[in-house]
Structure formats: structure tokens, C-alpha cells
Design a protein around this motif. Structure first.
Motif, PDB file in Angstrom:
ATOM      1  N   ALA A 206     -16.347 -53.854-100.443  1.00 52.90           N
ATOM      2  CA  ALA A 206     -17.623 -53.209-100.130  1.00 52.90           C
ATOM      3  C   ALA A 206     -17.603 -52.589 -98.740  1.00 52.90           C
ATOM      4  O   ALA A 206     -17.363 -51.401 -98.585  1.00 52.90           O
ATOM      5  N   ALA A 207     -17.819 -53.443 -97.735  1.00 48.69           N
ATOM      6  CA  ALA A 207     -18.090 -52.957 -96.377  1.00 48.69           C
ATOM      7  C   ALA A 207     -16.898 -52.270 -95.714  1.00 48.69           C
ATOM      8  O   ALA A 207     -17.069 -51.460 -94.809  1.00 48.69           O
ATOM      9  N   GLY A 208     -15.689 -52.641 -96.107  1.00 49.39           N
ATOM     10  CA  GLY A 208     -14.514 -52.056 -95.461  1.00 49.39           C
ATOM     11  C   GLY A 208     -14.243 -52.648 -94.088  1.00 49.39           C
ATOM     12  O   GLY A 208     -13.371 -52.176 -93.353  1.00 49.39           O
ATOM     13  N   SER A 209     -14.973 -53.690 -93.731  1.00 44.91           N
ATOM     14  CA  SER A 209     -14.806 -54.288 -92.402  1.00 44.91           C
ATOM     15  C   SER A 209     -13.395 -54.862 -92.215  1.00 44.91           C
ATOM     16  O   SER A 209     -12.942 -55.038 -91.090  1.00 44.91           O
ATOM     17  N   GLU A 210     -12.716 -55.144 -93.325  1.00 43.48           N
ATOM     18  CA  GLU A 210     -11.372 -55.723 -93.243  1.00 43.48           C
ATOM     19  C   GLU A 210     -10.376 -54.796 -92.539  1.00 43.48           C
ATOM     20  O   GLU A 210      -9.348 -55.241 -92.047  1.00 43.48           O
ATOM     21  N   THR A 211     -10.669 -53.484 -92.503  1.00 45.35           N
ATOM     22  CA  THR A 211      -9.789 -52.571 -91.762  1.00 45.35           C
ATOM     23  C   THR A 211     -10.554 -51.725 -90.742  1.00 45.35           C
ATOM     24  O   THR A 211      -9.930 -50.996 -89.979  1.00 45.35           O
ATOM     25  N   SER A 212     -11.871 -51.814 -90.734  1.00 49.43           N
ATOM     26  CA  SER A 212     -12.660 -50.911 -89.868  1.00 49.43           C
ATOM     27  C   SER A 212     -12.737 -51.429 -88.432  1.00 49.43           C
ATOM     28  O   SER A 212     -12.377 -52.565 -88.137  1.00 49.43           O
ATOM     29  N   ASN A 213     -13.267 -50.569 -87.562  1.00 45.53           N
ATOM     30  CA  ASN A 213     -13.475 -50.970 -86.156  1.00 45.53           C
ATOM     31  C   ASN A 213     -14.936 -51.324 -85.917  1.00 45.53           C
ATOM     32  O   ASN A 213     -15.384 -51.411 -84.796  1.00 45.53           O
TER      33      ASN A 213
ATOM     34  N   ARG B   4     -10.346 -54.307 -84.610  1.00 46.94           N
ATOM     35  CA  ARG B   4      -9.621 -54.051 -85.871  1.00 46.94           C
ATOM     36  C   ARG B   4      -8.834 -55.323 -86.229  1.00 46.94           C
ATOM     37  O   ARG B   4      -8.035 -55.818 -85.438  1.00 46.94           O
ATOM     38  N   PRO B   5      -9.016 -55.812 -87.435  1.00 47.60           N
ATOM     39  CA  PRO B   5      -8.339 -57.059 -87.812  1.00 47.60           C
ATOM     40  C   PRO B   5      -6.811 -56.926 -87.822  1.00 47.60           C
ATOM     41  O   PRO B   5      -6.277 -55.846 -88.091  1.00 47.60           O
ATOM     42  N   LYS B   6      -6.143 -58.027 -87.523  1.00 41.20           N
ATOM     43  CA  LYS B   6      -4.669 -58.029 -87.500  1.00 41.20           C
ATOM     44  C   LYS B   6      -4.123 -57.839 -88.909  1.00 41.20           C
ATOM     45  O   LYS B   6      -3.142 -57.150 -89.105  1.00 41.20           O
TER      46      LYS B   6
ATOM     47  N   SER C 162      -9.716 -48.865-102.599  1.00 40.09           N
ATOM     48  CA  SER C 162     -10.605 -47.772-102.184  1.00 40.09           C
ATOM     49  C   SER C 162     -11.504 -48.228-101.032  1.00 40.09           C
ATOM     50  O   SER C 162     -11.759 -47.466-100.086  1.00 40.09           O
ATOM     51  N   GLY C 163     -11.978 -49.469-101.122  1.00 36.44           N
ATOM     52  CA  GLY C 163     -12.891 -49.979-100.102  1.00 36.44           C
ATOM     53  C   GLY C 163     -12.300 -49.951 -98.714  1.00 36.44           C
ATOM     54  O   GLY C 163     -12.980 -49.643 -97.735  1.00 36.44           O
ATOM     55  N   SER C 164     -11.023 -50.268 -98.623  1.00 38.58           N
ATOM     56  CA  SER C 164     -10.378 -50.267 -97.301  1.00 38.58           C
ATOM     57  C   SER C 164     -10.100 -48.852 -96.821  1.00 38.58           C
ATOM     58  O   SER C 164     -10.306 -48.521 -95.656  1.00 38.58           O
ATOM     59  N   LEU C 165      -9.629 -47.996 -97.728  1.00 35.49           N
ATOM     60  CA  LEU C 165      -9.299 -46.618 -97.314  1.00 35.49           C
ATOM     61  C   LEU C 165     -10.564 -45.802 -97.033  1.00 35.49           C
ATOM     62  O   LEU C 165     -10.524 -44.842 -96.267  1.00 35.49           O
ATOM     63  N   ALA C 166     -11.658 -46.180 -97.670  1.00 31.29           N
ATOM     64  CA  ALA C 166     -12.904 -45.415 -97.486  1.00 31.29           C
ATOM     65  C   ALA C 166     -13.441 -45.548 -96.078  1.00 31.29           C
ATOM     66  O   ALA C 166     -14.213 -44.705 -95.623  1.00 31.29           O
ATOM     67  N   HIS C 167     -13.069 -46.631 -95.383  1.00 33.25           N
ATOM     68  CA  HIS C 167     -13.735 -46.892 -94.093  1.00 33.25           C
ATOM     69  C   HIS C 167     -12.753 -47.175 -92.961  1.00 33.25           C
ATOM     70  O   HIS C 167     -13.149 -47.639 -91.903  1.00 33.25           O
ATOM     71  N   ASN C 168     -11.448 -46.898 -93.183  1.00 31.17           N
ATOM     72  CA  ASN C 168     -10.517 -47.138 -92.072  1.00 31.17           C
ATOM     73  C   ASN C 168     -10.301 -45.883 -91.233  1.00 31.17           C
ATOM     74  O   ASN C 168      -9.522 -45.885 -90.290  1.00 31.17           O
ATOM     75  N   GLY C 169     -10.981 -44.803 -91.597  1.00 27.93           N
ATOM     76  CA  GLY C 169     -10.883 -43.560 -90.820  1.00 27.93           C
ATOM     77  C   GLY C 169     -10.154 -42.450 -91.558  1.00 27.93           C
ATOM     78  O   GLY C 169     -10.316 -41.276 -91.250  1.00 27.93           O
ATOM     79  N   LEU C 170      -9.373 -42.816 -92.562  1.00 34.18           N
ATOM     80  CA  LEU C 170      -8.531 -41.841 -93.275  1.00 34.18           C
ATOM     81  C   LEU C 170      -9.336 -40.673 -93.833  1.00 34.18           C
ATOM     82  O   LEU C 170      -8.913 -39.519 -93.743  1.00 34.18           O
ATOM     83  N   THR C 171     -10.498 -40.978 -94.418  1.00 36.42           N
ATOM     84  CA  THR C 171     -11.247 -39.916 -95.098  1.00 36.42           C
ATOM     85  C   THR C 171     -12.136 -39.110 -94.136  1.00 36.42           C
ATOM     86  O   THR C 171     -12.972 -38.324 -94.592  1.00 36.42           O
ATOM     87  N   GLY C 172     -11.915 -39.333 -92.841  1.00 39.96           N
ATOM     88  CA  GLY C 172     -12.673 -38.536 -91.865  1.00 39.96           C
ATOM     89  C   GLY C 172     -11.771 -37.738 -90.941  1.00 39.96           C
ATOM     90  O   GLY C 172     -12.270 -37.053 -90.044  1.00 39.96           O
TER      91      GLY C 172
END
Ligand code: NZQ
Ligand code: ZN
Length: 393
Positions: free
Chosen positions: A143-150, A171-173, A249-259
Motif C-alpha cells: 500500500a503505502a510504499g514506505s518500505e522503500t520511500s523517504n 530510507r530503509p536498509k 508495484s507498491g514499492s516501485l510506485a513510491h520509491n521515486g522511479l515513476t517521477g
């Protein structure tokens, strides 16, 4: 294409059974005493926490536990974690859960790294962090993407202030992602998660300017993938392949890649929803679904090429006689999609009915939080925000 920085240091361990390797993985980070942080019930009830402890025991890693994180996680729990971490000499935080637990873990990690300062200062934006303890997650909801987001979002319950602080320090290790762990989720959480995942990419997509051919193709592919697999999970929640597609998708949606290459993104649907979350404690993804159609109808004329492209390439609608017609067909198709996975398209369907006074208060708070005016598809001020809330009733 605008210039950008792309930084995504989180190592991903993806697949069935990966959580059982957590002890070995943590040994590689020289963790000596871990704070195991989790939510209200699910991590214990499903046996996941027990398996993680077993893995830590086998690796000879000491730990202390702090459960009880609630959705829209509270500052009071963060303070509790900081006190516990100080008393126990914790040097690594492992979040076992979703965005709420990971965000609570991030805030504790900030607090422990600068123990003499109040961590809420970060969320009040009166200072920036200079350090953060290392943290990681075993993800249990996509959902939130916090696992890879800042990003880190915390709620101060007594004042209903839900605030975000973004910093690469948090950013998580690593993130352990076993899609099977999400099979115990209530349908509503799975579906809310799918909305949130899409919205993280849509916030980066509905922007002004920027030639982002590759980024747009990645974004559109991700959005189509989530739509397809969210609908599969709506009728077949134990479908592993669909769970895996959604989780990744959840991780890639919010790790910056799609921006990459955009102007920084819009993010107004998120800011509007955060006020709803702070005031009414709604589930974040469902709140986004309830506000997005009204935001879209309010702003689409100012960002017409993106709405037309979205309608055709993501929602697969036949172009209408005019661009405006095509854009509106795309927004309607999005509402149909939300309904197809039992998500709301307005606040009534979400189950809240803010009064005019509450709308004005949410708009006021939202405007203060964004510094007056924010948005890319269309710059919104306090009056615009109130108008969108009214449309979303
Ligand atoms: O507490 P438990 O019992 O674990 O129950 C949780 C919770 O009630 C349950 N759950 C999680 N995994 C489960 C499970 N139930 C059964 N089986 C499982 N495997 O699901 C409920 C929701 O959990 P939560 O962590 O709140 O979900 P989500 O990941 O959607 O996180 C939402 C929070 O993240 C913030 C949101 O605002 C909200 O506070 N966000 C964080 C972001 C970030 N840090 O990058 C970005 C997002 O835009 C978002 O704002
Ligand atoms: Zn979100």
C-alpha cells in the motif's frame, strides 16, 4: 525532461518464505539489539512475529518488542518507542507490518538518533533531521510504499494533526516482501492499498511540462498492472501471482522511479486526504479514492493532455469528440474501477459527512501544511481545497 535525483538504496528480498531469513540478513547489518515494532493484532495472530523471533534467536540477535501501532500511527507510540529504545540500547529497528508500522519505526529511528530533540519538530517542519537509526521492514500489506520511500507520516492525535516528513535519511536498509503474507488482509485493506499504490504514481503523472517518455511508459504500465491485479484479488484474494504484482508495484510506485523527470509531482490528493485521515481516522487508500474524482474534475482542464493520455493509455477509453470529453470519460472509467473493487468515489460512500465548518477547517489546515498553495496539475489555494472537499461530499 526536468533534472532529478534518483536514490533508492533499499535492498529488496522478495518471495515466499523470505521472512525466515531475517536473522541472517540482520547479521549482515551488524545489528546487536533490534526493536521489533508491529501493529495491533495481525503480526502476532498470523504467527509471523513468532517466526521472526525464531530467526533472530537463531542468528543470536537480541531484541525488544513494541506492538500496538494503529493505522494513521500516533506520535504517542513513537515517543514510547524512543524511550524504550534509549533504555534498551537499541541500534536497529525492524518494522513488521505496513505503512503505519514502518512510519512509526522511521519516527522512532529519527528520535533515537537525536535523543535530545523532539521528533515532532520534523513533522512541524521547524528543523531537519541530521541523523536516523538504521531500519528495515518485513512488509505485510502492499500500500503505502514506505518500505522503500523517504517519507514518514505521523498523527498527533490530540490535535488531529497528520503530518509528513520526507528525508532520504529514513530510507530503509532492506525490505522483506513475501506476497503470501498479505493473504490474511481484510479485502478492504487490500483494495485500499491498491488505490494508494496507484495514487503514488498518479501524483507524479498529473503534472505540468516535462517530456518523460520512459517514465510515463513505466507509470502507465504500473497503473495498468495494478488495475488488472486489483480486480483479480477482488474475486480471488489468494491469487499469489496477483499479490506479487501488487506488492512489487507498491514499492516501485513510491520509491521515486515513476517521477523521474517530472516537476516534483502534484500530491494534492494526498494532502487533502491527510486532513481527512487526521480528522476522521479513515483508511488512507479509501480516503484517496473518495477525494480523487473530485480533485480530477476540478483540475483536469488545466492539465488536459495528461488527462487525455491517462484516459486512453491507462483506462483504455475510446477518445471522445473533444479532448475534454476524453478526459472526463477517463475520470468516469476510474470511478467505475474504484466501484469494481468496492472502493468509494466520494465521502458519503467512504462513510463520513463533514460539516461546512469541518470542511473549512480541513482546508485551512491543508493550506497551512502546504505553505499556502500547492499542486502541479493545478495550483490550489485554500478556497480551491474547500471547493474540492465540497464536491467530494
Ligand atoms: O495493526 P494490525 O493488526 O497489523 O492491522 C493492520 C491495520 O489495521 C492490517 N494489516 C496489515 N497487514 C496485515 C493486516 N491484517 C491482516 N493481515 C496482514 N498481513 O491492515 C491495517 C492497515 O495497516 P497500515 O499499516 O495502516 O496500512 P498502510 O500500509 O496502508 O499504511 C497506511 C499509513 O501509511 C501512510 C498513510 O497516511 C497511513 O498513515 N502513508 C505513508 C507513506 C510513506 N511513508 O511513504 C506514503 C503514503 O502516501 C501514506 O500517506
Ligand atoms: Zn499514499
Amino acid at each position: 525532461m526536468f533534472g532529478f535525483e534518483y536514490y533508492t538504496p533499499t535492498k529488496v528480498y522478495f518471495g515466499k518464505g523470505k521472512e525466515n531469513e531475517v536473522g541472517t540478513i540482520l547479521s549482515g547489518y551488524k545489528a546487536r539489539k533490534v526493536l521489533l515494532h508491529y501493529g495491533s493484532r495481525s503480526a502476532v495472530k498470523t504467527g509471523l512475529l513468532g517466526r521472526i523471533k525464531k530467526s533472530l534467536d537463531a542468528a543470536g540477535i537480541a531484541y525488544v518488542e513494541l506492538g500496538g501501532v494503529v493505522p494513521n500511527p500516533h506520535l504517542s507510540k513513537v515517543y514510547e518507542g524512543i524511550e524504550l529504545g534509549k533504555a534498551e540500547g537499541v541500534d536497529f529497528i525492524l518494522a513488521v507490518g505496513g505503512g503505519s508500522v514502518i512510519d512509526s519505526a522511521k519516527a522512532i529511528a529519527y528520535g533515537l538518533a537525536e535523543p535530545d530533540k523532539d521528533v515532532w519538530d520534523l513533522f512541524a517542519h521547524t528543523r531537519n533531521a541530521e541523523a536516523c537509526l538504521p531500519l528495515a521492514s518485513v512488509l505485510t500489506i502492499a500500500a503505502a510504499g514506505s518500505e522503500t520511500s523517504n517519507s514518514c507520516v505521523i498523527t498527533k492525535a490530540d490535535t488531529a494533526d497528520k503530518r509528513a516528513y520526507d528525508d532520504d535519511l529514513s530510507r530503509p536498509k532492506f525490505a522483506i516482501m513475501n506476497p503470501e503474507l498479505t493473504m490474511t488482509l481484510p479485502d478492504y485493506q487490500t483494495e485500499s492499498g491498491c488505490v494508494d499504490i496507484m495514487m503514488h504514481t498518479m501524483e507524479r503523472y498529473f503534472t505540468q511540462g516535462g517530456n518523460m517518455e520512459l517514465t510515463d511508459e513505466i507509470a502507465e504500465g504500473l497503473l495498468r498492472t495494478v488495475i488488472k491485479n486489483a480486480q483479480i484479488l477482488h474475486t480471488d484474494p489468494e491469487n499469489y501471482e496477483a499479490r506479487a504484482e501488487i506488492m512489487w508495484s507498491g514499492s516501485l510506485a513510491h520509491n521515486g522511479l515513476t517521477g523521474c523527470g517530472n516537476d516534483g509531482g502534484d500530491f494534492m490528493s494526498h494532502m487533502l486526504e491527510h486532513e481527512m485521515g487526521g480528522m476522521f481516522d479513515v483508511t488512507h487508500g479509501a480516503g484517496l479514492a473518495a477525494v480523487w474524482p473530485s480533485w480530477a474534475r476540478y483540475v483536469y482542464r488545466e492539465c488536459l493532455p495528461r488527462f487525455v493520455r491517462y484516459a486512453v493509455k491507462v483506462m483504455g477509453v475510446e477518445p471522445g469528440a473533444t479532448d475534454e470529453e476524453t478526459a472526463l470519460k477517463g475520470i468516469e472509467a476510474m470511478e467505475d474501477f474504484y466501484h469494481s473493487i468496492a472502493m468509494p468515489v466520494n465521502m458519503r460512500e467512504l462513510g463520513i459527512a463533514p460539516t461546512e465548518e469541518q470542511i473549512l477547517e480541513m482546508a485551512r489546515r491543508c493550506a497551512v501544511t502546504v505553505g499556502g498553495v500547492k499542486g502541479s496539475a493545478k495550483k490550489l489555494n485554500e478556497e480551491d481545497m474547500a471547493a474540492i472537499y465540497r464536491m467530494a461530499l
